[in-house]
Design a protein around this motif. Structure first.
Motif, PDB file in Angstrom:
ATOM      1  N   THR A 163      14.460  50.610  41.073  1.00 11.73           N
ATOM      2  CA  THR A 163      15.704  50.846  41.791  1.00 11.73           C
ATOM      3  C   THR A 163      15.344  51.534  43.091  1.00 11.73           C
ATOM      4  OG1 THR A 163      16.019  52.997  40.729  1.00 11.73           O
ATOM      5  CG2 THR A 163      17.063  51.086  39.688  1.00 11.73           C
ATOM      6  N   THR A 166       9.655  56.354  31.529  1.00  7.91           N
ATOM      7  CA  THR A 166       9.569  57.513  32.418  1.00  7.91           C
ATOM      8  C   THR A 166       9.991  57.112  33.835  1.00  7.91           C
ATOM      9  OG1 THR A 166       7.747  58.430  31.116  1.00  7.91           O
ATOM     10  CG2 THR A 166       8.025  59.274  33.367  1.00  7.91           C
ATOM     11  N   ARG A 167      10.835  57.943  34.438  1.00 13.72           N
ATOM     12  CA  ARG A 167      11.288  57.667  35.805  1.00 13.72           C
ATOM     13  C   ARG A 167      10.325  58.343  36.785  1.00 13.72           C
ATOM     14  NH1 ARG A 167      16.085  56.188  38.180  1.00 13.72           N
ATOM     15  NH2 ARG A 167      17.124  56.338  36.164  1.00 13.72           N
ATOM     16  N   HIS A 177      12.855  54.719  43.136  1.00 12.51           N
ATOM     17  CA  HIS A 177      12.737  55.116  41.730  1.00 12.51           C
ATOM     18  C   HIS A 177      12.185  53.964  40.900  1.00 12.51           C
ATOM     19  CE1 HIS A 177      15.158  58.723  42.558  1.00 12.51           C
ATOM     20  NE2 HIS A 177      15.891  57.932  43.312  1.00 12.51           N
ATOM     21  N   VAL A 235      11.121  52.972  36.767  1.00  7.47           N
ATOM     22  CA  VAL A 235      11.116  53.342  35.356  1.00  7.47           C
ATOM     23  C   VAL A 235      10.025  52.528  34.679  1.00  7.47           C
ATOM     24  CG1 VAL A 235      12.421  53.420  33.207  1.00  7.47           C
ATOM     25  CG2 VAL A 235      13.566  53.890  35.379  1.00  7.47           C
ATOM     26  N   THR A 295      13.554  58.908  30.125  1.00 14.07           N
ATOM     27  CA  THR A 295      14.693  58.173  29.565  1.00 14.07           C
ATOM     28  C   THR A 295      14.280  57.465  28.294  1.00 14.07           C
ATOM     29  OG1 THR A 295      14.237  56.099  30.733  1.00 14.07           O
ATOM     30  CG2 THR A 295      15.467  57.795  31.934  1.00 14.07           C
ATOM     31  N   SER A 338      10.193  62.246  37.662  1.00 14.22           N
ATOM     32  CA  SER A 338      11.486  62.885  37.891  1.00 14.22           C
ATOM     33  C   SER A 338      12.391  62.920  36.669  1.00 14.22           C
ATOM     34  CB  SER A 338      12.220  62.174  39.034  1.00 14.22           C
ATOM     35  OG  SER A 338      12.344  60.789  38.761  1.00 14.22           O
ATOM     36  N   ASP A 339      12.098  62.092  35.633  1.00 16.05           N
ATOM     37  CA  ASP A 339      12.975  62.099  34.469  1.00 16.05           C
ATOM     38  C   ASP A 339      12.333  61.314  33.332  1.00 16.05           C
ATOM     39  OD1 ASP A 339      15.173  62.643  32.935  1.00 16.05           O
ATOM     40  OD2 ASP A 339      16.469  61.134  33.851  1.00 16.05           O
ATOM     41  N   THR A 390       9.578  58.897  40.883  1.00 19.13           N
ATOM     42  CA  THR A 390      10.242  58.870  42.183  1.00 19.13           C
ATOM     43  C   THR A 390       9.214  58.974  43.293  1.00 19.13           C
ATOM     44  OG1 THR A 390      12.218  59.902  41.273  1.00 19.13           O
ATOM     45  CG2 THR A 390      11.977  59.956  43.660  1.00 19.13           C
TER      46      THR A 390
END
Length: 262
Positions: A259, A224-225, A181, A183, A220, A217-218, A227
């Protein structure tokens, strides 16, 4: 007076007989234990020279070792007039008490046989269990399984503990999926995806089937996340996982928070 002399002679004779039997029984036990260790080691060396499964070798050696010790114990008891039939009868009468006293030990033995029979893991596999149980399987014995942890320490786990809980076997399949992951700032999403896809395409250790993927994937507050999903051969998993994100271009690393998750 003759009665006293007779009694004394009887005591002396039976003391000598008992002492001799005790010495002979001790010699039998000592020799039996020594012989069981030698035979077990010989069997282990012989099995190591064959194509016998490395998982079952220590179990066979242990069974032979304890069989010889049981024979030695029977022979030692025979010196005191205790016959095999008497031993079986005594064990049968005390079976319930022995079973309760050795409940944990018997569970470990039963679990060891079930592990060997159903093979949830074998010697050489990397497994992870409940709590802190994790490591490479080095030996499965009658009572415990020996693991080598990632930091080099040895761990001895009762077989019943492994059999009664969920075990993750990381070596069971030939391939594994990397999931990483990142970000990144919202303005760098396209640039990050392009670089990651380039890294994936340039690494021939990453499999094309199943196809790798890079997805958003997300979203925040910090960015932006993204993956990354990529499949590799099990043997390449750690190296690819550590190198993939390590090869992110320097200009992109300034804006990336990374991460990783296996």
């Amino acid at each position: 007076m003759p009665t006293t002399q007779y009694t004394w002679n009887w005591v002396v004779q039976h003391t000598l007989d008992f002492g001799l039997d005790t010495v002979l029984a001790a010699v039998i036990l000592i020799v039996g234990w020594w012989l069981s260790n030698r035979i077990s080691a010989l069997v282990m060396r012989s099995l190591n020279k064959t194509s016998a499964d490395v998982t079952i070798r220590p179990i066979l050696a242990s069974i032979i070792e304890w069989s010889v010790r049981l024979l030695a114990l029977t022979a030692a008891l025979d010196r005191f007039g205790v016959r095999t039939t008497s031993i079986v009868a005594a064990l049968g009468a005390a079976g319930l008490a022995i079973g309760l006293a050795l409940q944990g030990t018997l569970q470990n033995i039963a679990a060891g046989f079930m592990i060997l029979l159903l093979r949830p893991f074998k010697v050489g596999d990397y497994i992870e269990g409940s709590g802190t149980i994790a490591g490479t399987v080095k030996e499965i014995s009658l009572f415990y399984t020996r693991l080598n942890k990632a930091d080099g320490q040895g761990m001895f786990v009762p077989n019943s503990q492994l059999w009664s809980s969920a075990i993750t076997n990381y070596s069971a399949n030939t391939t594994r999926r990397i999931e990483a992951h990142l970000v990144v700032p919202h303005t760098e999403v396209a640039n990050a995806i392009a670089h990651l896809r380039m890294l994936i395409d340039s690494d021939n250790r990453i499999l094309t089937d199943p196809a790798p993927n890079v997805v958003v994937s997300d979203f925040t507050d910090v960015g932006t996340r993204i993956t990354v999903y990529a499949w590799t051969q099990n043997a390449d998993f750690l190296s690819v996982k550590s190198e993939l994100l390590g090869q992110v271009p320097p200009e992109l690393k300034k804006t990336v928070t990374i991460t990783q998750r296996a």
